[in-house]
Design a protein around this motif. Structure first.
Motif, PDB file in Angstrom:
ATOM      1  N   SER A  16       0.849  -1.202   0.000  1.00 51.24           N
ATOM      2  CA  SER A  16       0.000   0.000   0.000  1.00 51.24           C
ATOM      3  C   SER A  16       0.876   1.240   0.000  1.00 51.24           C
ATOM      4  N   VAL A  18       0.629   4.804  -1.156  1.00 54.81           N
ATOM      5  CA  VAL A  18      -0.159   5.876  -1.755  1.00 54.81           C
ATOM      6  C   VAL A  18       0.521   7.212  -1.491  1.00 54.81           C
ATOM      7  N   GLY A  24      -4.394   4.771   2.262  1.00 56.40           N
ATOM      8  CA  GLY A  24      -4.467   3.411   1.716  1.00 56.40           C
ATOM      9  C   GLY A  24      -5.013   2.456   2.758  1.00 56.40           C
ATOM     10  N   ALA A  30     -10.378   3.801   1.751  1.00 55.35           N
ATOM     11  CA  ALA A  30      -9.247   4.467   1.105  1.00 55.35           C
ATOM     12  C   ALA A  30      -9.701   5.847   0.614  1.00 55.35           C
ATOM     13  N   LEU A  32      -8.486   8.704  -2.217  1.00 53.24           N
ATOM     14  CA  LEU A  32      -7.567   8.794  -3.350  1.00 53.24           C
ATOM     15  C   LEU A  32      -7.838  10.017  -4.204  1.00 53.24           C
ATOM     16  N   PHE A  83      -5.050   1.720  -9.094  1.00 57.81           N
ATOM     17  CA  PHE A  83      -4.908   1.013  -7.811  1.00 57.81           C
ATOM     18  C   PHE A  83      -5.851  -0.170  -7.764  1.00 57.81           C
ATOM     19  N   ILE A 119      -4.909  -0.740  -2.058  1.00 54.10           N
ATOM     20  CA  ILE A 119      -5.484   0.341  -1.239  1.00 54.10           C
ATOM     21  C   ILE A 119      -6.441  -0.151  -0.164  1.00 54.10           C
TER      22      ILE A 119
END
Ligand code: ADP
Ligand code: MG
Length: 320
Positions: A16, A18, A24, A30, A32, A83, A119
């Motif tokens: 993970s 990120v 994540g 999660a 994003l 992801f 994630i």
């Protein structure tokens, strides 16, 4: 059994990675960032032991394939992968460091190649190993490549070779010489999703699908969605050297490249005026692409240049 949280921390948290301002693995969900002027494409595929892979399959191969089949779906949409998440139902026999390490390594090898962070996900106990990956990718706004937009006159293309997934399964089941069938076995166990070709489809292709159920079945899906027909040239269907050796003009042999599963190649249509530019854009990728036919107005599937005794009917296609 390792405690669920230890298991997630030890094997999945390391995947993970990120950005600083993203979340994540570790919270309830999660968080994003989305690139501007993009649309999110989401795909999910489940692999069940005894159904999608044999009980004895190697854990690293299972991890790789669970992600690969999803990346193939994203590629067929013209999306660039971003992801993925992982829902794992784990039987007791897999709950030990050797299995989990190898599984996570197979997953990580493919994910790292495309810099895809894991994630999140879910982990449960179960009698049967079941691996569900959900993957997300981006397309430029309005540029997702659908099945429903092929037009008569478009040329039909495929990547790679067809039939090796089915041939690999036969080689594995019958314990044929693994070196002679190395290419087919690799395609069965660690299919290479055609991510780079997928990223070009939004610019050039009029429609696309990934070949996971066999060429004829998947072309049928595409032409039915588009309300068109297709004429395939049998002599143009790309075959690996091992597959070529098997081809003896019987429906049985041809059923591998025409209706075998597990190929994870892309099948897509190009309007004639975009073919030259597409082929040029593809060249640096060194992924073979091949024209195998064209889209017709007739709403039927036709196989041209075929051996005498080979018909769609003999291959189990009564539909047309
Ligand atoms: P919750 O109780 O909120 O469902 P979980 O205990 O299932 O949370 O999961 C804790 C964290 O670990 C979450 O961020 C979840 O996304 C992540 N997670 C759980 N299982 C997996 C897995 N197999 N792979 C990756 N992340 C996982
Ligand atoms: Mg949960």
């Amino acid at each position: 059994m390792a405690h669920e949280f230890d298991l997630i921390r030890d094997y999945f948290q390391p995947l993970s990675r990120v950005a600083m301002d993203e979340v994540g693995i570790g919270d309830d969900g999660a968080v994003l960032n989305c690139p501007p002027q993009s649309q999110l494409v989401v795909v999910t595929d489940t692999l069940v032991e005894g159904v999608h892979f044999p009980m004895e399959a190697l854990p690293g191969d299972i991890g790789w394939k669970a992600l690969a089949v999803n990346l193939s779906d994203l590629a067929a949409m013209g999306a660039t992968p971003a992801f993925f998440s992982l829902a794992l139902s784990l039987p007791e026999r897999c709950n030990h460091a050797a299995w989990l390490n190898a599984f996570a390594a197979g997953l990580a090898t493919l994910a790292e190649g495309y810099q895809l962070p894991l994630i999140g996900g879910d982990t449960t106990r179960s009698d049967r190993l079941t691996v569900t990956v959900t993957a997300q990718g981006w397309v430029r706004e309005g540029r997702a490549v659908l099945r429903q937009t092929a037009r008569p006159g478009d040329k039909l293309y495929v990547t790679g070779t067809l039939g090796d997934g089915a041939l690999g399964l036969q080689a594995w089941q019958n314990q044929w010489d693994s070196e002679a069938y190395a290419v087919s076995l690799a395609k069965l166990n660690r299919p290479e999703p055609r991510v780079e070709v997928g990223a070009l489809l939004g610019t050039y292709a009029s429609s696309a699908i990934d070949v996971s159920d066999g060429l004829l079945a998947d072309v049928t899906h595409l032409i039915e969605a588009s309300g068109v027909g297709a004429a395939l040239d049998m002599t143009a269907i790309p075959l690996s050297a091992a597959m070529q050796q098997q081809i003896d003009d019987t429906p049985q042999a041809w059923s591998m490249p025409l209706s075998g599963g597990d190929d994870y190649e892309l099948c897509f249509t190009l309007p004639p005026e975009r073919i030259a530019a597409f082929e040029q854009a593809c060249r640096p990728l060194a992924i073979p692409i091949r024209p195998i036919g064209c889209i017709t107005a007739g709403q039927t599937l036709v196989l041209n240049n075929r051996p005498e005794n080979l018909t769609l009917h003999s291959l189990g296609y009564q539909h047309f």
